[in-house]
Scaffold this active site. Structure first.
Site, PDB file in Angstrom:
ATOM      1  N   SER A  93      31.181  65.803  36.227  1.00 25.62           N
ATOM      2  CA  SER A  93      31.958  65.982  35.044  1.00 25.62           C
ATOM      3  C   SER A  93      32.252  64.619  34.217  1.00 25.62           C
ATOM      4  CB  SER A  93      33.633  66.239  35.214  1.00 25.62           C
ATOM      5  OG  SER A  93      34.302  65.922  34.154  1.00 25.62           O
TER       6      SER A  93
ATOM      7  N   TYR B   2      41.341  65.184  40.360  1.00 24.89           N
ATOM      8  CA  TYR B   2      40.179  65.423  39.565  1.00 24.89           C
ATOM      9  C   TYR B   2      39.221  64.245  39.493  1.00 24.89           C
ATOM     10  CZ  TYR B   2      37.089  68.459  36.851  1.00 24.89           C
ATOM     11  OH  TYR B   2      36.007  69.064  35.995  1.00 24.89           O
TER      12      TYR B   2
END
Ligand code: NAD
Length: 261
Positions: free
Chosen positions: A143, A156
């Site tokens: 990401s 995350y």
């Protein structure tokens, strides 16, 4: 960029980016295993639909990426079904948005297990076959949050930075053996995972949906456009091609300029 005859496993692929990647790989001729933790008729129907659409073979194999044994069994069952695993795309991921002091321990553990540790297990299970074949491609869906941070996304961001680091180590351990490992770093892609964040972001910032999308979610994406699942699929397919044989241990951002800021 034909992938005819290659066997690909895409974790977390009954939805969103994983489904887009699985579709792209199947359309380019790969035999594809799609996966999630459920075992519903619609999961197997999805595999049949993809196979018909692509004119390739697609199988659905249930495995819970929060469990190490399931991760390893996924690779073993895929190899049983299609003979070997040439391409591994570690994509399964979940999100939770909360400040650190309030972040539920159970959510932290689940995010680290699914978004990071699963890639360790599947990679460990897939590498012996790839080494024996002298060819392999591992693509980890990280990401922009594997390269940068945002508040309220501690687990995350930690997991995705971990995935980027793990990708580099994997690349080094197999360098020169015909196997590459890279991380794709998407910015915002409008998938169910992102849809689910919108209410939390609206709450955290006290904004309506359109404002939170424009001002918060795409604030750091200079293109002001979501990336598409097809674009992520195309990037993964490129990394699986012979053109990308010397691209290893690195990241490719698909983020509309986010990480250039
Ligand atoms: P999504 O929620 O649409 O898809 C997630 C997939 O993971 C689903 O198929 C789900 O069934 C599967 N999954 C969840 N828990 C699982 C488990 N325990 N075992 C097996 N499968 C499981 O989300 P998405 O947006 O498509 O995200 C896919 C990946 O892309 C994630 O790793 C995410 O972090 C990453 N990513 C997404 C974006 C984005 O903007 N959507 C941006 C950057 C990175």
């Amino acid at each position: 960029m034909a992938l005819t005859g290659k066997v690909a496993v895409v974790t977390g692929s009954n939805s969103g980016i994983g489904l887009g990647v699985a579709r792209t790989l199947a359309m380019r001729g790969a035999k594809v295993v799609i996966n999630s933790f459920t075992d519903r008729a619609e999961d197997h129907d999805l595999a049949r639909e993809l196979a018909a659409e692509a004119g390739s073979e697609v199988a659905y194999i249930r495995a819970d990426m929060s469990k190490g044994d399931d991760c390893r069994a996924l690779i073993a069952r895929a190899a049983e079904r299609f003979g070997r695993v040439d391409i591994l795309v570690n994509n399964a991921g979940i999100q939770h948005v909360e400040r650190i002091e309030d972040f539920p321990v159970e959510r932290w553990d689940a995010i680290i297990a699914i978004n990071l540790t699963s890639a360790f297990h599947t990679t460990a299970a897939a590498l012996p076959g790839m080494r024996a074949a002298g060819w392999g491609r591992i693509v980890n869906v990280a990401s922009a949050h594997g390269l940068t941070a945002s508040p309220f996304k501690s687990a995350y961001v930690a997991a995705k930075h971990g995935v980027v680091g793990f990708s580099k180590v994997t690349a080094l351990e197999v360098a020169g053996e015909g196997i590459t490992c890279n991380a794709v770093c998407p910015g915002y892609v409008l998938t169910p995972l992102v849809e689910a964040q919108i209410p939390d972001q609206m709450k955290a910032h006290g904004m309506d949906r359109d404002t939170v999308i424009r001002e918060v979610m795409l604030a750091r994406q200079p293109s002001k456009q979501f990336a598409t699942t097809e674009q992520i699929g195309g990037t993964v397919a490129f990394l699986c091609s012979e053109d990308a044989a010397q691209i290893t241990g690195t990241t490719i951002s698909v983020d509309g300029g986010w990480t250039a800021l």
